[in-house]
Design a protein around this motif. Structure first.
Motif, PDB file in Angstrom:
ATOM      1  N   TYR A 108     -19.055  -2.295  86.114  1.00  0.00           N
ATOM      2  CA  TYR A 108     -19.623  -0.952  86.161  1.00  0.00           C
ATOM      3  C   TYR A 108     -20.879  -0.878  85.296  1.00  0.00           C
ATOM      4  N   ALA A 109     -20.817  -1.511  84.135  1.00  0.00           N
ATOM      5  CA  ALA A 109     -21.986  -1.526  83.243  1.00  0.00           C
ATOM      6  C   ALA A 109     -23.154  -2.240  83.929  1.00  0.00           C
ATOM      7  N   ALA A 110     -22.865  -3.334  84.618  1.00  0.00           N
ATOM      8  CA  ALA A 110     -23.914  -4.075  85.322  1.00  0.00           C
ATOM      9  C   ALA A 110     -24.516  -3.218  86.434  1.00  0.00           C
ATOM     10  N   TYR A 111     -23.636  -2.524  87.157  1.00  0.00           N
ATOM     11  CA  TYR A 111     -24.104  -1.656  88.248  1.00  0.00           C
ATOM     12  C   TYR A 111     -25.003  -0.542  87.700  1.00  0.00           C
ATOM     13  N   ARG A 112     -24.560   0.089  86.594  1.00  0.00           N
ATOM     14  CA  ARG A 112     -25.332   1.179  86.008  1.00  0.00           C
ATOM     15  C   ARG A 112     -26.687   0.702  85.493  1.00  0.00           C
ATOM     16  N   ALA A 113     -26.708  -0.575  85.068  1.00  0.00           N
ATOM     17  CA  ALA A 113     -27.956  -1.131  84.537  1.00  0.00           C
ATOM     18  C   ALA A 113     -28.834  -1.694  85.652  1.00  0.00           C
ATOM     19  N   GLY A 114     -28.380  -1.532  86.906  1.00  0.00           N
ATOM     20  CA  GLY A 114     -29.172  -2.030  88.027  1.00  0.00           C
ATOM     21  C   GLY A 114     -29.071  -3.532  88.204  1.00  0.00           C
ATOM     22  N   ARG A 115     -28.024  -4.136  87.626  1.00  0.00           N
ATOM     23  CA  ARG A 115     -27.893  -5.587  87.727  1.00  0.00           C
ATOM     24  C   ARG A 115     -26.742  -6.017  88.622  1.00  0.00           C
ATOM     25  N   GLY A 116     -26.063  -5.097  89.242  1.00  0.00           N
ATOM     26  CA  GLY A 116     -24.909  -5.510  90.049  1.00  0.00           C
ATOM     27  C   GLY A 116     -24.687  -4.601  91.235  1.00  0.00           C
ATOM     28  N   ASN A 117     -23.750  -4.988  92.076  1.00  0.00           N
ATOM     29  CA  ASN A 117     -23.395  -4.177  93.240  1.00  0.00           C
ATOM     30  C   ASN A 117     -22.733  -2.880  92.803  1.00  0.00           C
ATOM     31  N   LEU A 118     -22.663  -1.941  93.751  1.00  0.00           N
ATOM     32  CA  LEU A 118     -21.931  -0.702  93.539  1.00  0.00           C
ATOM     33  C   LEU A 118     -20.549  -1.017  92.975  1.00  0.00           C
ATOM     34  N   ALA A 119     -20.187  -0.373  91.882  1.00  0.00           N
ATOM     35  CA  ALA A 119     -18.862  -0.559  91.290  1.00  0.00           C
ATOM     36  C   ALA A 119     -18.297   0.804  90.927  1.00  0.00           C
ATOM     37  N   ALA A 120     -17.015   0.993  91.169  1.00  0.00           N
ATOM     38  CA  ALA A 120     -16.375   2.274  90.880  1.00  0.00           C
ATOM     39  C   ALA A 120     -16.227   2.469  89.376  1.00  0.00           C
ATOM     40  N   ARG A 121     -16.122   3.753  88.973  1.00  0.00           N
ATOM     41  CA  ARG A 121     -15.913   4.103  87.580  1.00  0.00           C
ATOM     42  C   ARG A 121     -14.633   3.412  87.091  1.00  0.00           C
ATOM     43  N   PRO A 122     -14.673   2.843  85.875  1.00  0.00           N
ATOM     44  CA  PRO A 122     -13.481   2.150  85.365  1.00  0.00           C
ATOM     45  C   PRO A 122     -12.249   3.049  85.423  1.00  0.00           C
ATOM     46  N   GLY A 123     -11.163   2.497  85.975  1.00  0.00           N
ATOM     47  CA  GLY A 123      -9.933   3.260  86.153  1.00  0.00           C
ATOM     48  C   GLY A 123      -9.754   3.758  87.573  1.00  0.00           C
ATOM     49  N   TYR A 124     -10.871   3.770  88.324  1.00  0.00           N
ATOM     50  CA  TYR A 124     -10.833   4.373  89.661  1.00  0.00           C
ATOM     51  C   TYR A 124     -11.116   3.400  90.805  1.00  0.00           C
ATOM     52  N   SER A 125     -11.190   2.100  90.505  1.00  0.00           N
ATOM     53  CA  SER A 125     -11.382   1.128  91.577  1.00  0.00           C
ATOM     54  C   SER A 125     -10.026   0.695  92.120  1.00  0.00           C
ATOM     55  N   ASN A 126      -9.927   0.607  93.434  1.00  0.00           N
ATOM     56  CA  ASN A 126      -8.674   0.102  94.009  1.00  0.00           C
ATOM     57  C   ASN A 126      -8.413  -1.351  93.634  1.00  0.00           C
ATOM     58  N   HIS A 127      -9.471  -2.047  93.166  1.00  0.00           N
ATOM     59  CA  HIS A 127      -9.242  -3.410  92.659  1.00  0.00           C
ATOM     60  C   HIS A 127      -8.341  -3.365  91.420  1.00  0.00           C
ATOM     61  N   GLN A 128      -8.420  -2.267  90.662  1.00  0.00           N
ATOM     62  CA  GLN A 128      -7.631  -2.168  89.430  1.00  0.00           C
ATOM     63  C   GLN A 128      -6.166  -1.841  89.697  1.00  0.00           C
ATOM     64  N   GLY A 129      -5.880  -1.381  90.929  1.00  0.00           N
ATOM     65  CA  GLY A 129      -4.490  -1.174  91.305  1.00  0.00           C
ATOM     66  C   GLY A 129      -3.927  -2.403  92.000  1.00  0.00           C
ATOM     67  N   GLY A 130      -4.766  -3.449  92.129  1.00  0.00           N
ATOM     68  CA  GLY A 130      -4.334  -4.663  92.823  1.00  0.00           C
ATOM     69  C   GLY A 130      -4.280  -4.483  94.322  1.00  0.00           C
ATOM     70  N   LEU A 131      -4.985  -3.437  94.836  1.00  0.00           N
ATOM     71  CA  LEU A 131      -4.857  -3.085  96.250  1.00  0.00           C
ATOM     72  C   LEU A 131      -6.049  -3.504  97.100  1.00  0.00           C
ATOM     73  N   SER A 132      -7.203  -3.787  96.443  1.00  0.00           N
ATOM     74  CA  SER A 132      -8.388  -4.152  97.214  1.00  0.00           C
ATOM     75  C   SER A 132      -8.697  -5.634  97.090  1.00  0.00           C
TER      76      SER A 132
END
Ligand SMILES: [Zn+2]
Length: 213
Positions: free
Chosen positions: A149-173
């Motif tokens: 998320y920090a990388a995304y906000r700094a323009g250095r990475g792909n779109l990333a969801a706010r920490p806590g709200y990515s389905n990757h963090q639920g192990g679902l994506s």
């Protein structure tokens, strides 16, 4: 460290290994950045919406490192420790922490156990159809999502969801190395993933599939 055509050395070996792990073919991991590696880098950049210039700078490294392996000396976001596997971990769903059990899905990645079991069945069915579904990113820890998320906000990475709200963090994506919407792997998933509970639920990201059962 920025790498380009004719670069040589252990950084190139690591680049070639990362590309392979992401489902691309840079040729053998011989540490020489030749035409095969160049083609693989450009294809990788194209898939992830990076400038497909074949030069491996901070943005490309950052994306490659999404799968949790950090080549020494790469100028990229620092990586958290690898996700723990085959056991209880702290996941997040809609901003709330909860204990989940994760299981392996290939390439050193994990998903919540029920999603992992379904993903592995789907991967086996795809393989029987001659289609490979390499895992690029699965379960992410809070630390991993924060750094993306920090990388995304700094323009250095792909779109990333706010920490806590990515389905990757639920192990679902699952980010699956499918290439573009017109690839054979994407088309196979479009026809078959739903019966395994997976849905392509982020517009513009043919690689992102979420388990919705
Ligand atoms: Zn994703």
């Amino acid at each position: 460290m920025t790498l380009r055509i004719n670069s040589r050395g252990t950084q190139v070996v690591q680049l070639q290994r990362e590309l392979k792990a992401a489902g691309f073919n840079p040729g053998s991991a011989d540490g020489a950045f030749g035409n095969n590696t160049l083609k693989a880098v450009k294809a990788y950049q194209k898939r992830y919406g990076l400038a497909a210039d074949g030069v491996v700078g901070p943005r490309t490294w950052n994306k490659l490192l999404t799968d949790g392996k950090k080549p020494a000396g790469a100028s990229a976001v620092s990586r958290p420790s690898a996700a723990p596997g085959g056991k209880r971990v702290t996941g997040y769903v809609n901003g709330r922490a909860r204990q989940i059990t994760v299981a392996p899905v290939g390439n050193g990645k994990y998903m919540r156990s029920d999603a992992a079991a379904s993903f592995n069945k789907m991967k086996a069915a795809a393989r029987r159809a001659g289609v490979s579904l390499p895992m690029v990113s699965g379960f992410r820890t809070m630390a991993q999502q924060k750094s993306l998320y920090a990388a995304y906000r700094a323009g250095r990475g792909n779109l990333a969801a706010r920490p806590g709200y990515s389905n990757h963090q639920g192990g679902l994506s699952a980010d699956i190395g499918v290439g573009s919407y017109s690839s054979r792997a994407y088309k196979w998933l479009a026809r078959n993933a739903r019966q395994y509970g997976f849905v392509n639920d982020v517009r513009g990201e043919p690689w992102h599939w979420t388990y919705k059962r």
